[in-house]
Design a protein around this motif. Structure first.
Motif, PDB file in Angstrom:
ATOM      1  N   GLY A   7      -6.668  -8.463   2.819  1.00 14.88           N
ATOM      2  CA  GLY A   7      -5.934  -9.713   2.663  1.00 14.88           C
ATOM      3  C   GLY A   7      -6.396 -10.515   1.460  1.00 14.88           C
ATOM      4  N   VAL A   8      -5.438 -11.173   0.798  1.00 13.71           N
ATOM      5  CA  VAL A   8      -5.732 -12.021  -0.349  1.00 13.71           C
ATOM      6  C   VAL A   8      -5.141 -13.405  -0.105  1.00 13.71           C
ATOM      7  CG1 VAL A   8      -5.394 -12.366  -2.828  1.00 13.71           C
ATOM      8  CG2 VAL A   8      -5.679 -10.053  -1.928  1.00 13.71           C
ATOM      9  N   LEU A   9      -5.962 -14.427  -0.255  1.00  8.40           N
ATOM     10  CA  LEU A   9      -5.512 -15.812  -0.178  1.00  8.40           C
ATOM     11  C   LEU A   9      -5.376 -16.297  -1.612  1.00  8.40           C
ATOM     12  CD1 LEU A   9      -4.849 -18.385   1.340  1.00  8.40           C
ATOM     13  CD2 LEU A   9      -7.303 -18.844   1.506  1.00  8.40           C
ATOM     14  N   ARG A  29      -1.424  -4.846  -0.501  1.00  9.29           N
ATOM     15  CA  ARG A  29      -2.297  -5.911  -0.013  1.00  9.29           C
ATOM     16  C   ARG A  29      -1.495  -6.917   0.806  1.00  9.29           C
ATOM     17  NH1 ARG A  29      -7.159  -6.134  -3.163  1.00  9.29           N
ATOM     18  NH2 ARG A  29      -7.849  -7.525  -1.508  1.00  9.29           N
ATOM     19  N   VAL A  31      -0.806 -10.578   1.322  1.00 13.84           N
ATOM     20  CA  VAL A  31      -0.985 -11.723   0.433  1.00 13.84           C
ATOM     21  C   VAL A  31      -0.426 -12.989   1.083  1.00 13.84           C
ATOM     22  CG1 VAL A  31      -0.504 -12.681  -1.853  1.00 13.84           C
ATOM     23  CG2 VAL A  31      -0.794 -10.208  -1.573  1.00 13.84           C
ATOM     24  N   HIS A  32      -1.229 -14.051   1.031  1.00 13.89           N
ATOM     25  CA  HIS A  32      -0.815 -15.382   1.484  1.00 13.89           C
ATOM     26  C   HIS A  32      -0.929 -16.314   0.289  1.00 13.89           C
ATOM     27  CE1 HIS A  32      -0.797 -14.446   5.793  1.00 13.89           C
ATOM     28  NE2 HIS A  32      -1.816 -13.666   5.513  1.00 13.89           N
ATOM     29  N   CYS A  66      -8.191 -13.041   5.197  1.00 13.41           N
ATOM     30  CA  CYS A  66      -8.322 -12.616   3.797  1.00 13.41           C
ATOM     31  C   CYS A  66      -9.785 -12.392   3.423  1.00 13.41           C
ATOM     32  CB  CYS A  66      -7.725 -13.682   2.889  1.00 13.41           C
ATOM     33  SG  CYS A  66      -5.988 -14.042   3.271  1.00 13.41           S
TER      34      CYS A  66
END
Length: 76
Positions: A7-9, A29, A31-32, A66
């Protein structure tokens, strides 16, 4: 608090932030994107969250999902 492995913030949903979100999502990924402006419609295979970076409730909800944080937000 368990963190996601992929997870990527992404803090900032401007031109660069959205371009990076699209690329990361295309690579598989999760992604947020947190942005103050824009729309809540998901543009690609990632989630957009309209809110303020100073909102601890929003960040506490997203951060555990994330393992990476990218800060691209700015104010003029």
């Amino acid at each position: 608090m368990k963190m996601s492995q992929d997870g990527v913030l992404l803090l900032g949903g401007g031109f660069i932030g959205i371009a990076l979100a699209k690329r990361l999502a295309a690579d598989g990924r999760q992604v947020h994107v947190v942005t103050r402006h824009g729309h809540s419609d998901n543009i690609g295979n990632f989630k957009i969250h309209i809110g303020d970076l100073g909102d601890p409730t929003l960040l506490e909800k997203l951060a555990p999902q994330c393992s990476t944080v990218v800060h691209l937000a700015s104010a003029t």
